[in-house]
Design an enzyme around this catalytic site. Structure first.
Site, mmCIF file in Angstrom:
data_model
loop_
_atom_site.group_PDB
_atom_site.id
_atom_site.type_symbol
_atom_site.label_atom_id
_atom_site.label_comp_id
_atom_site.label_asym_id
_atom_site.label_seq_id
_atom_site.Cartn_x
_atom_site.Cartn_y
_atom_site.Cartn_z
ATOM 1 N N ARG A 539 -23.728 81.311 45.130
ATOM 2 C CA ARG A 539 -24.149 79.909 45.257
ATOM 3 C C ARG A 539 -23.226 79.140 46.188
ATOM 4 N NH1 ARG A 539 -24.483 76.406 40.241
ATOM 5 N NH2 ARG A 539 -22.483 77.374 39.812
ATOM 6 N N SER A 602 -14.863 85.319 40.900
ATOM 7 C CA SER A 602 -14.717 85.750 39.495
ATOM 8 C C SER A 602 -14.362 87.223 39.366
ATOM 9 C CB SER A 602 -16.008 85.438 38.738
ATOM 10 O OG SER A 602 -16.291 84.072 38.853
ATOM 11 N N ASP A 656 -13.847 81.782 37.592
ATOM 12 C CA ASP A 656 -14.890 80.998 36.903
ATOM 13 C C ASP A 656 -14.436 80.507 35.528
ATOM 14 O OD1 ASP A 656 -14.866 83.572 35.869
ATOM 15 O OD2 ASP A 656 -17.032 83.728 35.638
#
Length: 917
Positions: A539, A602, A656
């Site tokens: 994203r 992450s 994250d």
């Protein structure tokens, strides 16, 4: 020739006239389709009443739970004994059930008399007599040295609280043994058998004869889930969803319900249907006002109904020229076998003349035709009433299964059904007319009730053995409090190891400093770009933060990362990322804008500062080459340079989990822990700088990314790892690594379940021992299926549908086991999370020297959010293992996107403050 035609015409006219005469006289016995549909609706209402806890006491249809929870699946085998007590003779049976690739049953039996002095004497003597007969049978058949399970067919109304227990409510038929009513008949028989030391018999099931019929037929046809007896008496049973049976605890699976439908109408529900003949018959019976439905249907009463009708017609001068014989006045002189004989297709009229003559009557041709038609109306009404009640049961089955069309089999038994020449055909035709959306097969039971008791016992024996094996597997996933305390303490040790310079290289929990040294204070503002890489989706976000009102607005675009990029070269991966950023900037009209950027990455990274992160190792299926050991921020900067279209200010590389903590910290200042329970598993928290030996300085706090997924990689969790965990680990991309994550995270829980299901199927405990190709496919059982299957709102029917989507043709019992397996795996995962988190919050409490600590944990991840029980179990475990910590759990909104922007904003604020100082 003319004379023959004349005779045929005369006989046809005679027949028509007689039929019309009888039809007029017995008008109320002829039931229209509309009336039958109405009776069907009434019976459905009575069934519902009988199933309800509050309404059962006043229900006429008692809907007795039988505790028979499964039908034969064909895998039953072994030797079983069966006793059948309930008629003029007592029967002992040995049943040999064997698979041999096909369903095979061999039976040997012996009949024993039931003398009046025994069945009407003392209860103790009755059961001693039964035990004597059983001992004699076993001695004769040389079975005394074997341990055999036994099923008892006991055809009297009993209240059962389990399969192997039944309290006699009342004797029926000719039985009147004293001291038995209100006692458990299984205990009485067990006590009576104690005097035979060489008998090793275990009574596993007490069965009603109707249930026996259903089970016998179900052995031959797995679609059979209804049993009906139309004989001396009448009754029906069927498989009901447990969730609808309020009289029994538990919602899972199904149970056979003995309807005791003979009492339908005892509350007056059928008064408009009953005729003067039904009322007269009832008044002259042994139990007036009871079993009114049975008295209109069963073999014990049909002959008597015919006698009462013939007597009245004779008195009215409509038969036998108004003459009546003395025999016609005697109760019971016409039996159901006579009715059946009179209705035979060809010899029916001849039989009628013979039977009437035996009654001392002199019937004309016209009388014989009329009497035959009376029999037809009485037996047809019986079949019609049976059909209406059976149609109600079939409709209930179809509605329970939420099917448009039901395919099912009804097991049939009883002398009336067997000996009456027209009865089966009439019953089948009316049932099919009343329930056109049910495809019904009628299967005649052989050796019904006794073989059925053996089948119930065989199923109970199979289920018992299977249950032991299944429980043995599930027990591997049950963690004791002692084990959870041990895991908490081991996690605490690993946390300390990871923080210390000397032990850090050997620590499995890496405790990586993130260089995030502050939490949001509400003064953050501006526009920030955020990147989120942590799975197959990537994203890019634009985040606008306003100060004062703590307002955050986000715009984002999702891009996929193809497998060939995930597992290609590092250069290809980062070029793809930059291409996605360029597309987003173009899409947002921001080309050329130099915005501060936070990169949520992450994967385990070792950071030397907030904008430097060296990848330790790939996880989650990523395998891009030339990345491990490299600074991912530098690789991103290099890719931006290669593109040479825009420049970005990369302020922070963020995990994250840290983003989750920061997002919740923006709303709640007590938030000092971030937890991810999703595809992966991780946790971060704010640690005192004085405890972090890997970073210079003792003042303040810094967020530590624990990377706790590696907990146990040194073997410290081997005592709780199962063979299934090992199989999942060996088949993964990184064998031997991330062991804690592989026992707790969404990426692996479904795979653990799949391995268990394969093992249980190999043992013949699931899916009839057949492993489908789909089940052999790694990753087919996604963790989302655990969440769906464990949903409290989901009926077993829906569980079966999910399993069918996976190519698994499951029975109701299979679905229960699958649900239990999912529950055991997810519960263990939640408890392991809870034990790890308890170690962290306890550490924070002790480090701050508090007696009690109030702390908030920011949580994200699909497992925590979507699983119906995971969050509750995790919270309960933390509360139990860290009782001096008051922990609030706060769901994060987009930690990886919004969190990255907030970290970037905090970092910019702290940079500004340092410059000003």
């Amino acid at each position: 020739m003319f004379a023959v035609h004349l005779m045929a015409f005369y006989f046809t006219k005679l027949k028509e006239d007689q039929i019309k005469k009888v039809d007029r006289f017995l008008y109320h016995m002829r039931l229209s389709d509309e009336t039958l549909l109405d009776i069907m609706a009434r019976f459905q209402a009575e069934m519902q009443k009988g199933l309800g806890k509050d309404t059962n006491p006043t229900a006429s249809v008692k809907m007795l739970p039988t505790f028979v929870r499964a039908i034969p699946d064909g895998s039953e085998n072994g030797e079983f004994l069966s006793l059948d007590l309930g008629g003029s003779k007592f029967r002992v049976l040995k049943v040999q059930v064997s698979e041999e690739g096909k369903r095979n049953v061999q039976m040997e039996s012996q009949f024993y008399p039931t003398p009046n002095e025994i069945i009407r004497g003392n209860g103790t003597e009755l059961f001693e007599y039964v035990a004597d007969c059983l001992a004699d049978f076993m001695k004769t058949k040389e079975l005394t040295q074997k341990k055999l399970p036994l099923g008892l067919t006991f055809s009297f109304p009993c209240k059962q609280t389990k399969l192997e227990e039944g309290v006699l409510l009342s004797w029926t038929k000719k039985f009147k043994a004293r001291g038995v009513q209100g006692t458990d008949v299984v205990s009485s028989l067990t006590n009576a058998m104690r005097k035979y030391k060489d008998l090793d018999v275990d009574i596993l099931a007490l069965v009603n004869d109707t249930v026996g019929t259903m089970m016998t037929c179900a052995y031959d046809d797995p679609y059979c889930e209804v049993g009906v007896i139309i004989g001396t008496g009448t009754n029906a049973c069927y498989m009901e969803d447990m969730s609808n049976i309020e009289l029994v605890e538990g919602d899972e699976g199904r149970m056979c319900i003995n309807t005791e439908w003979g009492a339908f109408g005892d509350d007056g529900a059928l008064e408009d249907i009953r005729t003067e003949f039904d009322q007269e018959l009832d008044l002259g019976s042994l139990n007036p006002g009871k079993q009114l439905f049975e008295k209109m249907i069963s073999g014990l009463y049909l002959g008597e109904l015919v006698r009462l009708i013939l007597l009245k017609m004779a008195k009215a001068g409509l038969l036998f020229g108004g003459e009546k014989s003395s025999a016609l006045h005697i109760k019971g002189k016409i039996e159901t076998r006579h009715v059946a004989a009179m209705e035979k297709y060809k010899e029916g009229l001849a039989n009628t003349r013979e039977i009437l003559t035996d009654l001392g009557l002199e019937p004309s041709e016209a009388d014989c035709v009329a009497v035959q038609h009376v029999c037809t109306i009485v037996s047809f009404r019986s079949a019609n009433l049976c059909a209406a009640a059976l149609a109600a049961i079939l409709t209930r089955l179809r509605e329970n299964k939420k099917l448009v069309r039901l395919r099912t089999t009804v097991g049939m038994d009883g002398t009336l059904y067997k000996i009456h020449p027209q009865y089966p055909k009439r019953l089948h035709k009316v049932v099919r007319k009343l329930v056109p959306n049910c495809d019904v097969r009628f299967l005649l039971s052989e050796s019904g009730s006794t073989k059925g008791a053996a089948m119930v016992t065989a199923v109970a024996s199979r289920v018992q053995a299977q249950r032991k094996q299944i429980d043995k597997v599930l027990a591997l996933f049950r963690l004791t409090r002692e084990q959870l305390v041990g895991i908490r303490d081991k996690m605490r040790v690993e946390l300390e190891y990871g923080l210390k310079r000397d032990t850090h290289p050997l620590a499995t929990v890496k405790m990586l400093p993130t260089y995030v040294c502050g939490m949001p204070d509400g003064t953050e503002k501006g526009k920030f770009l955020a990147l989120d890489l942590g799975g197959t989706n990537f994203r890019v976000l634009l985040v606008k933060i306003r100060s004062g009102r703590r307002s955050v607005r986000m715009y984002n675009k999702i891009f996929t990362i193809p497998l060939e990029i995930m597992q290609g070269t590092g250069e290809e991966l980062f070029d793809h990322i930059v291409q996605c950023i360029a597309d987003f900037l173009d899409y947002m009209g921001l080309k050329g804008a130099q915005l501060p950027l936070g990169f949520t990455f992450s994967f385990p990274c070792r950071q030397a500062s907030i904008d430097k992160g060296t990848l330790i190792e790939w996880t989650k299926g990523f395998k891009a080459t030339d990345c491990e050991g490299e600074d991912v921020v530098d690789m991103l900067r290099e890719a931006i340079k290669r593109r040479n279209e825009f420049d970005l200010d990369i302020v922070a590389v963020v995990n994250d989990t840290v983003g989750t903590m920061m997002t919740c910290g923006y709303e709640d200042r007590n938030c000092e822990v971030g937890l991810i329970a999703g595809t992966g598993s991780n946790m971060c928290y704010m640690e005192e700088m004085r405890n972090i030996e890997l970073v210079e300085g003792d003042e303040g706090k810094m967020c530590i990314n624990t990377e706790w997924g590696g907990f146990g990689d040194n073997g410290c969790l081997d005592d709780i790892r199962t063979q299934y965990d090992k199989e999942v680990d060996e088949g993964s991309l990184n064998p031997g690594k991330q062991r804690y994550e592989k026992m707790t995270s969404g990426m692996y829980l479904g795979e653990i379940v799949r391995q268990i299901l394969i093992d249980l199927t190999k043992q013949g405990l699931l899916f009839r021992g057949r492993i489908s190709e789909r089940l052999r496919t790694r990753g087919i059982f996604e963790t989302k299926f655990l969440s769906q299957i464990e949903s409290d709102r989901l009926a077993l029917l829906q569980v079966r549908k999910i399993l069918q989507q996976l190519g698994l043709d499951s029975t109701c019992e299979d679905s229960i086991v699958v649900k239990e397996v999912c529950g055991a795996v997810s519960r263990r995962a939640a408890e392991l999370y809870g034990a790890g988190l308890a170690a962290v919050v306890e550490k924070r409490r002790e480090d701050q020297g508090f007696e009690h600590l109030k702390i908030t944990v920011g949580v994200d991840g699909t497992l925590y959010k979507l699983h119906p029980h995971f969050s509750r179990i995790l919270q309960e475990t933390v509360k139990e293992l860290a009782p001096r910590c008051d922990v609030t759990f706060m769901l994060s909104e987009d930690g990886s996107g919004k969190g990255a922007a907030l970290i970037t904003a905090v970092a910019k604020r702290l940079q500004q403050a340092r410059r000003e100082n």
